[in-house]
Scaffold this motif. Structure first.
Motif, short mmCIF file in Angstrom:
data_model
loop_
_atom_site.label_atom_id
_atom_site.label_comp_id
_atom_site.label_asym_id
_atom_site.label_seq_id
_atom_site.Cartn_x
_atom_site.Cartn_y
_atom_site.Cartn_z
N GLY A 284 79.71 45.96 57.08
CA GLY A 284 80.56 45.99 58.27
C GLY A 284 80.84 44.61 58.83
N SER A 285 79.85 43.72 58.82
CA SER A 285 80.02 42.41 59.44
C SER A 285 81.06 41.56 58.73
CB SER A 285 78.68 41.67 59.49
OG SER A 285 78.23 41.30 58.21
N VAL A 286 81.15 41.70 57.41
CA VAL A 286 82.16 40.95 56.67
C VAL A 286 83.56 41.40 57.07
CG1 VAL A 286 83.13 40.49 54.39
CG2 VAL A 286 80.66 40.45 54.71
N ILE A 287 83.73 42.71 57.19
CA ILE A 287 85.04 43.25 57.59
C ILE A 287 85.43 42.72 58.97
CG2 ILE A 287 86.31 45.36 58.15
CD1 ILE A 287 84.46 46.81 56.14
N GLY A 288 84.50 42.79 59.92
CA GLY A 288 84.79 42.33 61.27
C GLY A 288 85.01 40.83 61.35
N ALA A 289 84.22 40.06 60.61
CA ALA A 289 84.30 38.61 60.69
C ALA A 289 85.63 38.08 60.16
CB ALA A 289 83.15 37.97 59.92
N LEU A 290 86.18 38.74 59.14
CA LEU A 290 87.44 38.28 58.57
C LEU A 290 88.58 38.31 59.60
CD1 LEU A 290 87.27 39.91 55.01
CD2 LEU A 290 86.97 37.49 55.62
N ALA A 291 88.47 39.23 60.56
CA ALA A 291 89.49 39.32 61.61
C ALA A 291 89.13 38.47 62.83
CB ALA A 291 89.67 40.77 62.05
N GLY A 292 87.87 38.01 62.90
CA GLY A 292 87.40 37.36 64.12
C GLY A 292 88.08 36.06 64.45
N ALA A 293 88.26 35.17 63.47
CA ALA A 293 88.88 33.88 63.75
C ALA A 293 90.33 34.06 64.22
CB ALA A 293 88.82 32.99 62.50
N TRP A 294 91.05 35.00 63.61
CA TRP A 294 92.43 35.28 64.02
C TRP A 294 92.47 35.73 65.47
CZ3 TRP A 294 95.19 39.37 65.95
CH2 TRP A 294 96.58 39.28 65.87
#
Length: 249
Positions: free
Chosen positions: A209-219
């Motif tokens: 789950g954290s990888v999925i969320g992190a990929l959107a986090g910087a945007w």
């Protein structure tokens, strides 16, 4: 773990990955969820730290543009974070579990209050040109100890102190925060894997789950105003401090 628990942990991990990248307090989601699902507090903290490593790495990669501008800072601050993380992880595995349970609410509340009052503290300090290296290294080292001991809210602490001593804008501070907490999580995770205590099913769900969320986090982070960052951190941090205090006492 049953299917519902797996889905819940993956969703919590996604939320944590996004929030970790944006403000740095994602463990305040995954850690309480693990505890509510019956994982003992220390084991939940250890598993949470291990599970969030992939998301932390992904979040730092999303900020590689800002980190490129901060390259001269990275070696010294990274070394301070790594040294602190080793000490914090060692303390977690050696101190009594009840000490951890009682300390958590105060650690979270203190971090949230630091962020709330950081602008006033900064305004009261004597202006100095450039980066204040000595206090910056000390607070990053102490934040590393905190992060190695308790993974939740270390990003809140880093954002609070980086604004006091680092000559950089908020997005650069956030990029540096992501990298430093990634280093802390990696060092602590390796320590915990070697010494034992990881609940791998929970850690695995959080990792996905954290990888999925992190990929959107910087945007997301680049499009939110600084004031929203601060209000969100403080409200969320205080709420979790109250919740964890209720559980402990």
């Amino acid at each position: 773990m049953d299917t519902a628990q797996i889905l819940l942990m993956v969703v919590a991990g996604a939320g944590a990955g996004l929030i970790n990248t944006v403000v740095g307090s994602g463990s305040l989601i995954t850690y309480p969820v693990m505890v509510m699902l019956g994982v003992p507090p220390v084991a939940a903290n250890i598993s949470n730290t291990v599970g969030l490593v992939p998301g932390s790495v992904a979040g730092s990669w999303g900020y590689r543009r800002e980190l490129g501008r901060l390259r001269p800072l990275l070696l010294r601050l990274g070394a301070a974070s790594v040294a602190g993380a080793l000490i914090g992880a060692f303390l977690l595995t050696r101190l009594p579990a009840v000490t951890f349970s009682y300390a958590v609410p105060f650690l979270i509340l203190g971090a949230a209050l630091l962020v709330a009052f950081q602008p006033r503290i900064a305004a009261a300090m004597t202006p100095v040109e450039g980066t204040r290296w000595r206090p910056l290294l000390v607070v990053v080292f102490l934040a590393g100890i905190y992060g190695g001991y308790f993974s939740a809210a270390q990003g809140i602490i880093l954002l609070g102190v980086l604004g006091l001593y680092l000559s950089a804008d908020l997005q650069e501070q956030n990029a540096l925060k992501n990298l430093l907490q990634t280093l802390v999580n990696i060092v602590a995770a390796v320590f915990f894997i070697v010494t034992g205590g990881v609940s791998w099913p929970f850690a695995g769900c959080v990792a996905v789950g954290s990888v999925i969320g992190a990929l959107a986090g910087a945007w997301v982070a680049r499009r939110l105003p600084a004031g929203f960052f601060r209000v969100f951190i403080v409200v969320f941090g205080v709420a979790m401090a109250v919740y964890m205090g209720w559980r402990a006492f």
